[in-house]
Design a protein around this motif. Sequence first.
Motif, PDB file in Angstrom:
ATOM      1  N   HIS A  48       0.826  -1.210   0.000  1.00 44.53           N
ATOM      2  CA  HIS A  48       0.000   0.000   0.000  1.00 44.53           C
ATOM      3  C   HIS A  48       0.859   1.258   0.000  1.00 44.53           C
ATOM      4  N   ASP A  49       1.865   1.297   0.858  1.00 44.08           N
ATOM      5  CA  ASP A  49       2.724   2.485   0.946  1.00 44.08           C
ATOM      6  C   ASP A  49       3.511   2.697  -0.340  1.00 44.08           C
ATOM      7  N   GLU A  50       3.970   1.604  -0.951  1.00 41.84           N
ATOM      8  CA  GLU A  50       4.719   1.729  -2.201  1.00 41.84           C
ATOM      9  C   GLU A  50       3.827   2.219  -3.342  1.00 41.84           C
ATOM     10  N   ILE A  51       2.580   1.771  -3.349  1.00 45.70           N
ATOM     11  CA  ILE A  51       1.637   2.235  -4.363  1.00 45.70           C
ATOM     12  C   ILE A  51       1.404   3.735  -4.212  1.00 45.70           C
ATOM     13  N   ILE A  52       1.239   4.189  -2.974  1.00 50.88           N
ATOM     14  CA  ILE A  52       1.048   5.615  -2.722  1.00 50.88           C
ATOM     15  C   ILE A  52       2.267   6.403  -3.217  1.00 50.88           C
ATOM     16  N   PHE A 167      -4.296  -6.509 -19.917  1.00 54.54           N
ATOM     17  CA  PHE A 167      -3.150  -6.015 -19.162  1.00 54.54           C
ATOM     18  C   PHE A 167      -2.313  -7.129 -18.525  1.00 54.54           C
ATOM     19  N   LEU A 168      -2.456  -8.340 -18.993  1.00 51.07           N
ATOM     20  CA  LEU A 168      -1.628  -9.426 -18.454  1.00 51.07           C
ATOM     21  C   LEU A 168      -0.148  -9.109 -18.704  1.00 51.07           C
ATOM     22  N   PRO A 169       0.721  -9.448 -17.738  1.00 47.74           N
ATOM     23  CA  PRO A 169       2.133  -9.038 -17.829  1.00 47.74           C
ATOM     24  C   PRO A 169       2.823  -9.388 -19.137  1.00 47.74           C
ATOM     25  N   HIS A 170       2.551 -10.573 -19.690  1.00 46.82           N
ATOM     26  CA  HIS A 170       3.261 -10.964 -20.909  1.00 46.82           C
ATOM     27  C   HIS A 170       2.898 -10.066 -22.085  1.00 46.82           C
ATOM     28  N   ARG A 171       1.708  -9.457 -22.031  1.00 46.29           N
ATOM     29  CA  ARG A 171       1.327  -8.522 -23.088  1.00 46.29           C
ATOM     30  C   ARG A 171       1.995  -7.168 -22.865  1.00 46.29           C
ATOM     31  N   MET A 172       1.966  -6.696 -21.625  1.00 45.56           N
ATOM     32  CA  MET A 172       2.497  -5.368 -21.334  1.00 45.56           C
ATOM     33  C   MET A 172       4.003  -5.297 -21.541  1.00 45.56           C
ATOM     34  N   GLU A 187       7.265  -3.120 -11.841  1.00 47.80           N
ATOM     35  CA  GLU A 187       8.353  -3.600 -10.978  1.00 47.80           C
ATOM     36  C   GLU A 187       7.849  -3.893  -9.569  1.00 47.80           C
ATOM     37  N   LEU A 188       7.012  -3.007  -9.064  1.00 48.29           N
ATOM     38  CA  LEU A 188       6.507  -3.141  -7.703  1.00 48.29           C
ATOM     39  C   LEU A 188       5.647  -4.389  -7.542  1.00 48.29           C
ATOM     40  N   LEU A 189       4.709  -4.593  -8.445  1.00 49.65           N
ATOM     41  CA  LEU A 189       3.803  -5.741  -8.341  1.00 49.65           C
ATOM     42  C   LEU A 189       4.548  -7.052  -8.530  1.00 49.65           C
ATOM     43  N   ASP A 190       5.621  -7.051  -9.314  1.00 54.53           N
ATOM     44  CA  ASP A 190       6.416  -8.265  -9.520  1.00 54.53           C
ATOM     45  C   ASP A 190       7.150  -8.705  -8.258  1.00 54.53           C
ATOM     46  N   GLN A 191       7.282  -7.819  -7.285  1.00 58.91           N
ATOM     47  CA  GLN A 191       7.991  -8.155  -6.052  1.00 58.91           C
ATOM     48  C   GLN A 191       7.146  -9.015  -5.111  1.00 58.91           C
ATOM     49  N   TYR A 192       5.878  -9.184  -5.411  1.00 54.27           N
ATOM     50  CA  TYR A 192       4.987  -9.923  -4.507  1.00 54.27           C
ATOM     51  C   TYR A 192       4.556 -11.227  -5.162  1.00 54.27           C
ATOM     52  N   ASP A 193       5.124 -12.324  -4.669  1.00 51.04           N
ATOM     53  CA  ASP A 193       4.818 -13.644  -5.222  1.00 51.04           C
ATOM     54  C   ASP A 193       3.373 -14.061  -4.970  1.00 51.04           C
ATOM     55  N   THR A 194       2.739 -13.440  -3.985  1.00 49.87           N
ATOM     56  CA  THR A 194       1.356 -13.810  -3.668  1.00 49.87           C
ATOM     57  C   THR A 194       0.369 -13.285  -4.710  1.00 49.87           C
ATOM     58  N   LEU A 195       0.821 -12.360  -5.554  1.00 45.74           N
ATOM     59  CA  LEU A 195      -0.059 -11.811  -6.582  1.00 45.74           C
ATOM     60  C   LEU A 195       0.035 -12.633  -7.863  1.00 45.74           C
ATOM     61  N   ARG A 196      -1.095 -13.095  -8.351  1.00 43.62           N
ATOM     62  CA  ARG A 196      -1.127 -13.803  -9.631  1.00 43.62           C
ATOM     63  C   ARG A 196      -1.049 -12.797 -10.776  1.00 43.62           C
ATOM     64  N   ASP A 197      -0.766 -13.294 -11.957  1.00 41.98           N
ATOM     65  CA  ASP A 197      -0.712 -12.394 -13.110  1.00 41.98           C
ATOM     66  C   ASP A 197      -2.035 -11.653 -13.297  1.00 41.98           C
TER      67      ASP A 197
END
Length: 445
Positions: A48-52, A167-172, A187-197
Amino acid sequence: MTFIMDPFMYPSIIKHGRQLDFHKLSDTLAPLAFGYPPVMNRNSPGLHDEIIRSFQLLQGDNLTPLTESMMGNLMLVFRQDHMGERLGEEGVWKSGGMYEFCSSVMFEATFLTIYGKPPLASRHSGMGTLREDFLRFDTMFPLLIAKVPIRFLRQAKASRDKMINYFLPHRMLCWSNTSMFIKRRLELLDQYDTLRDVDKAAHHFAILWASVANTVPATFWAMYYLVSHPEALEVVRQEIHDILNLSGIEFSTDKEVMLSRQQLDKLLYLESTINESLRLSSASMNIRVAQEDFSLRLDGERSVAIRKEDIIVLYPQSLHMDPEIYEEPQMFRHDRYIQNGREKTDFYKDGQKLKYYLMPFGSGSSMCPGRYFAINEIKQFLCLMLLYFDLQLEEGQTRATVDSSRAGLGILLPTKDVRFRYRPRVVKQDKCVTSATSMSSQMSD
């Protein structure tokens, strides 16, 4: 839910950002609407803080490359879709819906500016279909915010799923000229393994909604008020020409123009026009939820006891339409925010100066982080429309009115589209030189 109607109490509410919070409410509603997991949870520590922090890439010095990119993308869409093969040639009148026109141009130009371009092409294919899905989803957005499960809104769910897949990562990863803002979020979202594509893609889709859902109707209203007030249109058009001339640019419609961020900042009548149209069309609610029991001091003498989970709401439209603050508030005045050749910031009620008098972008912690980019986008769009096109409303139409069904969510849409006519203008360099000479003569007199 308590509505605060006295604008003099607004500063007391806004400064209590710790006790009166917006982010937890947003983190409950946004996942329901856009389809990603809540951000403020143990599975995503620090997200959340990184998104802000990432929103800083929409402001300050970062605004300059965004502004330059948007200018180029607007010219691209205008030239290929609306100006014909050659600039500077007077064209035939074309008719269309003004809201549809604004929507198609701003949607695609904003998309290209933020997300970038596809490989081996200057424009994405299927942009019209993507916008149709966006509009179907956006129509149902008030119901989603009201916590109606999306499974009961089948068209909205189908449209949301298609847009998320876009907006799937392989397209972007194949797109070029992506903004630093989106690169940072990738880059930020890729740091979280709990997030699916699909979760990451939903976050990017949410940014698309935030980028255009309110900017498009705001653009429409600014354009509508200018075209329906020809005297205001000519004042703003001349101001744009004067800014170009003072910068040593001899404008002609057979050349592409690139207005810089600094030039846009000097367009006072254009900014006043946009602010006035925002005043007349915005109906956002600033919602705060109490995080603890505390005493809220309203002024030097009064205070009120606030309980944890109490909901406090500011509704700025009430001050935007207050005749004590704005004379004839229902009327459009393109120069309402200008005084003695400068921006006017002094507005009063009961003889007291207001700290907050225009609030289309929220306030405090919920203030739109992309507001500067949005205003620049609208300025750029209107500059190009006024420089390159003759514009008229079609006859026999009633005055455009706002649709209040989205009250509380931002800029209101028109109840129906407005029909207008447009054709490419012909302006040669010597005409602008004459204008500049005339202006200089008037200034010396």
